[in-house]
Design a protein around this motif. Structure first.
Motif, PDB file in Angstrom:
ATOM      1  N   ASP A 103      41.790  40.426  40.706  1.00 54.30           N
ATOM      2  CA  ASP A 103      42.426  39.340  39.951  1.00 54.30           C
ATOM      3  C   ASP A 103      43.196  39.905  38.751  1.00 54.30           C
ATOM      4  O   ASP A 103      44.340  39.518  38.488  1.00 54.30           O
ATOM      5  CB  ASP A 103      41.357  38.344  39.500  1.00 54.30           C
ATOM      6  CG  ASP A 103      41.918  37.026  39.002  1.00 54.30           C
ATOM      7  OD1 ASP A 103      43.093  36.690  39.277  1.00 54.30           O
ATOM      8  OD2 ASP A 103      41.159  36.291  38.330  1.00 54.30           O
ATOM      9  N   LYS A 104      42.588  40.829  38.044  1.00 54.06           N
ATOM     10  CA  LYS A 104      43.238  41.444  36.880  1.00 54.06           C
ATOM     11  C   LYS A 104      44.416  42.324  37.310  1.00 54.06           C
ATOM     12  O   LYS A 104      45.488  42.291  36.701  1.00 54.06           O
ATOM     13  CB  LYS A 104      42.219  42.244  36.072  1.00 54.06           C
ATOM     14  CG  LYS A 104      41.174  41.373  35.384  1.00 54.06           C
ATOM     15  CD  LYS A 104      40.065  42.215  34.792  1.00 54.06           C
ATOM     16  CE  LYS A 104      38.989  41.376  34.150  1.00 54.06           C
ATOM     17  NZ  LYS A 104      38.231  40.565  35.102  1.00 54.06           N
ATOM     18  N   LEU A 105      44.209  43.111  38.362  1.00 55.97           N
ATOM     19  CA  LEU A 105      45.282  43.970  38.862  1.00 55.97           C
ATOM     20  C   LEU A 105      46.477  43.133  39.316  1.00 55.97           C
ATOM     21  O   LEU A 105      47.633  43.485  39.046  1.00 55.97           O
ATOM     22  CB  LEU A 105      44.779  44.842  40.013  1.00 55.97           C
ATOM     23  CG  LEU A 105      45.835  45.730  40.663  1.00 55.97           C
ATOM     24  CD1 LEU A 105      46.312  46.811  39.699  1.00 55.97           C
ATOM     25  CD2 LEU A 105      45.283  46.351  41.943  1.00 55.97           C
ATOM     26  N   GLU A 106      46.209  42.032  39.968  1.00 50.86           N
ATOM     27  CA  GLU A 106      47.297  41.172  40.453  1.00 50.86           C
ATOM     28  C   GLU A 106      48.119  40.635  39.292  1.00 50.86           C
ATOM     29  O   GLU A 106      49.345  40.562  39.371  1.00 50.86           O
ATOM     30  CB  GLU A 106      46.729  40.028  41.305  1.00 50.86           C
ATOM     31  CG  GLU A 106      47.768  39.321  42.162  1.00 50.86           C
ATOM     32  CD  GLU A 106      48.547  38.266  41.426  1.00 50.86           C
ATOM     33  OE1 GLU A 106      49.711  38.000  41.808  1.00 50.86           O
ATOM     34  OE2 GLU A 106      48.020  37.689  40.459  1.00 50.86           O
ATOM     35  N   LEU A 107      47.468  40.304  38.185  1.00 51.96           N
ATOM     36  CA  LEU A 107      48.202  39.844  37.007  1.00 51.96           C
ATOM     37  C   LEU A 107      49.111  40.953  36.477  1.00 51.96           C
ATOM     38  O   LEU A 107      50.270  40.712  36.126  1.00 51.96           O
ATOM     39  CB  LEU A 107      47.232  39.383  35.921  1.00 51.96           C
ATOM     40  CG  LEU A 107      47.886  38.743  34.702  1.00 51.96           C
ATOM     41  CD1 LEU A 107      46.986  37.653  34.138  1.00 51.96           C
ATOM     42  CD2 LEU A 107      48.208  39.750  33.631  1.00 51.96           C
ATOM     43  N   GLY A 133      39.953  45.161  31.212  1.00 52.06           N
ATOM     44  CA  GLY A 133      38.763  44.516  31.755  1.00 52.06           C
ATOM     45  C   GLY A 133      38.388  44.974  33.151  1.00 52.06           C
ATOM     46  O   GLY A 133      37.370  44.551  33.699  1.00 52.06           O
ATOM     47  N   ILE A 134      39.194  45.820  33.757  1.00 53.65           N
ATOM     48  CA  ILE A 134      38.884  46.323  35.102  1.00 53.65           C
ATOM     49  C   ILE A 134      37.677  47.250  35.008  1.00 53.65           C
ATOM     50  O   ILE A 134      37.629  48.145  34.158  1.00 53.65           O
ATOM     51  CB  ILE A 134      40.118  47.018  35.720  1.00 53.65           C
ATOM     52  CG1 ILE A 134      41.188  45.945  35.989  1.00 53.65           C
ATOM     53  CG2 ILE A 134      39.750  47.779  36.985  1.00 53.65           C
ATOM     54  CD1 ILE A 134      42.503  46.481  36.515  1.00 53.65           C
ATOM     55  N   LYS A 140      40.398  51.090  38.510  1.00 58.94           N
ATOM     56  CA  LYS A 140      41.054  51.628  37.306  1.00 58.94           C
ATOM     57  C   LYS A 140      42.138  52.620  37.711  1.00 58.94           C
ATOM     58  O   LYS A 140      43.230  52.631  37.135  1.00 58.94           O
ATOM     59  CB  LYS A 140      40.024  52.310  36.397  1.00 58.94           C
ATOM     60  CG  LYS A 140      39.084  51.354  35.702  1.00 58.94           C
ATOM     61  CD  LYS A 140      38.082  52.115  34.854  1.00 58.94           C
ATOM     62  CE  LYS A 140      37.101  51.167  34.209  1.00 58.94           C
ATOM     63  NZ  LYS A 140      36.110  51.878  33.379  1.00 58.94           N
ATOM     64  N   VAL A 141      41.841  53.454  38.696  1.00 57.82           N
ATOM     65  CA  VAL A 141      42.819  54.437  39.181  1.00 57.82           C
ATOM     66  C   VAL A 141      44.058  53.716  39.715  1.00 57.82           C
ATOM     67  O   VAL A 141      45.192  54.094  39.410  1.00 57.82           O
ATOM     68  CB  VAL A 141      42.194  55.357  40.253  1.00 57.82           C
ATOM     69  CG1 VAL A 141      43.243  56.206  40.941  1.00 57.82           C
ATOM     70  CG2 VAL A 141      41.101  56.226  39.628  1.00 57.82           C
ATOM     71  N   VAL A 146      49.851  51.699  38.595  1.00 50.59           N
ATOM     72  CA  VAL A 146      50.778  50.591  38.337  1.00 50.59           C
ATOM     73  C   VAL A 146      51.343  50.709  36.920  1.00 50.59           C
ATOM     74  O   VAL A 146      52.556  50.551  36.712  1.00 50.59           O
ATOM     75  CB  VAL A 146      50.077  49.223  38.546  1.00 50.59           C
ATOM     76  CG1 VAL A 146      50.957  48.073  38.079  1.00 50.59           C
ATOM     77  CG2 VAL A 146      49.686  49.041  40.010  1.00 50.59           C
ATOM     78  N   LEU A 147      50.492  51.001  35.951  1.00 48.12           N
ATOM     79  CA  LEU A 147      50.963  51.116  34.569  1.00 48.12           C
ATOM     80  C   LEU A 147      51.862  52.337  34.372  1.00 48.12           C
ATOM     81  O   LEU A 147      52.797  52.298  33.561  1.00 48.12           O
ATOM     82  CB  LEU A 147      49.784  51.131  33.596  1.00 48.12           C
ATOM     83  CG  LEU A 147      49.042  49.794  33.480  1.00 48.12           C
ATOM     84  CD1 LEU A 147      47.795  49.950  32.629  1.00 48.12           C
ATOM     85  CD2 LEU A 147      49.952  48.707  32.926  1.00 48.12           C
TER      86      LEU A 147
END
Length: 185
Positions: A103-107, A133-134, A140-141, A146-147
């Protein structure tokens, strides 16, 4: 919900081998089901967490017992949906933790897509903090990658985006060298 469901199918190894992927996909599909009636209540809305929870539970009871209740012939499906939603809400199983991270990654993915679409004129860095929050290391990887891509995009347009400090914390696991802007924080 839909994209999250697709992302569950792309779970990274070795995490993938520990997950019940069909269960993760179900959790992703039902996790925001209450929002269909309650709306997407965010912390900025000023609604107490207990009130948000009450509204969502009431809505899920309506959806899974009234709309999918015994008189509809869908009681088993309603019960399965309710159990999946409760599992997600509790956040205790590996599957629910993974879906919370998805959910967090999708955001973060959506944020980056909007920024790219804006061709360097739209900076949504205010949402980068969500990545902190991941919880699961494999996620996290994935988020770090993505970042990093986000940082490369902003470098390509010659700008430093908002959220650089939060992104640096996600990328490095602490404050320090900022991999997203090339500067030192």
């Amino acid at each position: 919900m839909y994209r999250m469901s697709i992302l569950t199918l792309l779970a990274p190894q070795p995490l993938r081998s520990s997950l019940n992927i069909p269960r993760c996909t179900l959790l992703a599909l039902v996790h925001d089901m209450a929002e269909s009636l309650v709306g997407d209540i965010t912390p900025k809305d000023g609604v107490a967490k207990s009130e948000k929870s009450r509204r969502e539970r009431t809505t899920m009871t309506f959806l899974t017992h009234s709309l999918l209740g015994p008189s509809t012939g869908c009681a088993d499906a309603g019960q399965q949906i309710r159990e999946a939603w409760e599992e997600y809400e509790a956040g205790v199983t590996l599957e629910s933790k993974f879906v919370h991270d998805v959910d967090k990654l999708e955001l973060v993915l959506q944020m980056m897509e909007y920024e790219r679409r804006g061709e360097g004129e739209v900076d949504l860095g205010e949402f980068v903090h969500v990545a902190e929050g991941i919880k699961l290391e494999e996620m996290k990887v994935w988020c770090r990658e993505v970042l990093r891509e986000r940082g490369e995009f902003w470098k390509s347009v010659g700008k430093v985006p908002e959220g650089v400090d939060a992104a640096a914390r996600v990328l490095t696991g602490k404050d320090g060298v900022n991999d997203v802007s090339g500067s030192v924080s």
